[in-house]
Scaffold this active site. Structure first.
Site, short mmCIF file in Angstrom:
data_model
loop_
_atom_site.label_atom_id
_atom_site.label_comp_id
_atom_site.label_asym_id
_atom_site.label_seq_id
_atom_site.Cartn_x
_atom_site.Cartn_y
_atom_site.Cartn_z
N ASN A 1 0.83 -1.21 0.00
CA ASN A 1 0.00 0.00 0.00
C ASN A 1 0.86 1.26 0.00
O ASN A 1 1.99 1.24 0.45
CB ASN A 1 -0.88 0.03 1.26
CG ASN A 1 -2.22 -0.62 1.05
OD1 ASN A 1 -2.38 -1.49 0.19
ND2 ASN A 1 -3.20 -0.20 1.83
N CYS A 2 0.26 2.33 -0.49
CA CYS A 2 0.91 3.64 -0.44
C CYS A 2 1.28 3.95 1.02
O CYS A 2 0.51 3.61 1.90
CB CYS A 2 -0.06 4.71 -0.96
SG CYS A 2 0.69 6.34 -1.07
N PRO A 3 2.41 4.52 1.33
CA PRO A 3 3.33 5.20 0.41
C PRO A 3 4.49 4.33 -0.11
O PRO A 3 5.35 4.87 -0.80
CB PRO A 3 3.89 6.31 1.29
CG PRO A 3 3.97 5.71 2.65
CD PRO A 3 2.78 4.80 2.74
#
Lengths: 210, 76
Positions: B14-16
Site C-alpha cells: 500500500n501507499c506510500p
C-alpha cells in the site's frame, strides 16, 4: 419542507446527516424517521434514494471504509528516512480523523458488529502503516535474529495500537484528556518512542528508508 | 532488449511504499531513462499521477495488465 435540492444534492445531504447520526448512535440507535427529520424531508422522499436503513448504513460504511489518505506530498517533500516518513504518515492519518472523527467511530462500530467493512478499514487505511513498518524493519533487522517474523509483526501492531489509542482518547472520550497536547506533538512523541522500542537509535534514524 | 531501464515490483504494497520505492529507483537513473512499476494498490493510479506532476518526471503510460497496475515513468 426543503424541496430545492437536486437529486444528487439531496442524496448527499441524506448521507451526510445519516453518517453523523449512525456515528453518534449506531445502526440500531437511529430510525429512518429521525434521519428524515434531520434532512427536513419525509420518509417517503428518503426511500426514493435508499431502499432501506440497511442500504443507507451500507453506503455510509462503504464511503468511509474506502477512504484512503494520500502520502504523495509527504514523500515528495521528505528525505524519505524511516523516522520522517513514519512521522509524516502519522500526521496525515491523524489529520484525516481530526477532519472527520466519524471515520473512527464508524470503524469501531464495524469491528464490534463484525461487519466485513472492518476489513476494508484495515486494507484502505491501516495497511499503509503495517506495510511500511514491515518492509522497513525487514530491511534493517539481521537475518540471524531469532523469531524475526513475530518481532516485525509485533512492532507493526505496537505502532498501530499506539496511534489508535491516541485517537480513541482524543476523539471518542466524552472529555478530551489530551486537550493540552497538539496532534503533531503527539505523533512525534509516538514515533520517537516506537523507534527506541524497536531498537533504532538516533544515530541510525537518518539512514535511508526504502 | 527491454523497453525500459529499470523495473520495480510493488505488488501487494500500500501507499506510500510504491511511491517511496519509485522515488529511490528514479534517483538511481540518468535523465531520460525509464522505470517500469508494477503495483496492486488501486490508490497507486492517482498517486503516481500526483507524484509525476510534483516531481516533474514524465508519466509515459499508466494502465492495467492482468489485474495489476503498470506505470512507465521517464526521469526528467
Amino acid at each position: 419542507m426543503n424541496t430545492r435540492l437536486s437529486g444528487p444534492e439531496r442524496r448527499q445531504s441524506i448521507l451526510k446527516a445519516s453518517q453523523q447520526l449512525f456515528a453518534d448512535k449506531g445502526f440500531h440507535g437511529v430510525s429512518i424517521d429521525e434521519i428524515a427529520r434531520a434532512v427536513n424531508v419525509s420518509p417517503a422522499i428518503l426511500y426514493r434514494h435508499f431502499d432501506s436503513k440497511q442500504a443507507l448504513y451500507d453506503t455510509v460504511l462503504q464511503e468511509l471504509s474506502s477512504q484512503r489518505e494520500s502520502y504523495v506530498d509527504m514523500v515528495v517533500n521528505s528525505d524519505a528516512n524511516f523516522e520522517e516518513v513514519l512521522t509524516g504518515m502519522t500526521e496525515v492519518f491523524i489529520r484525516s480523523i481530526d477532519e472527520n472523527p466519524n471515520l473512527l467511530r464508524i470503524e469501531m462500530q464495524s469491528l464490534l458488529n463484525g461487519d466485513p467493512a472492518s476489513s476494508e478499514f484495515f486494507e484502505n487505511r491501516w495497511k499503509s502503516f503495517a506495510d511500511y513498518i514491515n518492509f522497513s524493519l525487514n530491511e534493517r533487522l539481521g537475518y540471524d535474529v531469532a523469531d524475526r517474523e513475530i518481532k516485525i509483526l509485533s512492532a507493526s501492531l505496537m505502532f498501530q495500537g499506539m496511534v489508535r489509542e491516541a485517537l480513541l482518547q482524543k476523539y471518542l472520550q466524552p472529555k478530551d484528556r489530551l486537550v493540552d497536547v497538539s496532534l503533531n506533538e503527539l505523533s512525534h512523541e509516538l514515533v520517537t518512542l516506537f523507534l527506541k522500542a524497536v531498537g533504532i537509535h538516533d544515530s541510525q534514524i537518518s539512514q535511508k528508508a526504502p | 532488449m527491454s523497453d525500459f531501464d529499470s523495473e520495480l515490483d510493488a505488488s501487494g504494497l500500500n501507499c506510500p511504499l510504491p511511491i517511496l520505492r519509485a522515488k529511490k529507483a528514479i534517483a538511481g537513473l540518468e535523465a531520460g531513462q525509464t522505470l517500469r512499476i508494477i503495483a496492486t494498490d488501486p490508490g497507486s493510479v492517482k498517486d503516481f499521477e500526483a507524484f509525476c506532476k510534483q516531481t516533474g518526471n514524465e508519466l509515459l503510460s499508466s494502465g492495467e495488465e492482468g489485474g495489476k497496475f503498470v506505470f512507465m515513468i521517464k526521469k526528467s
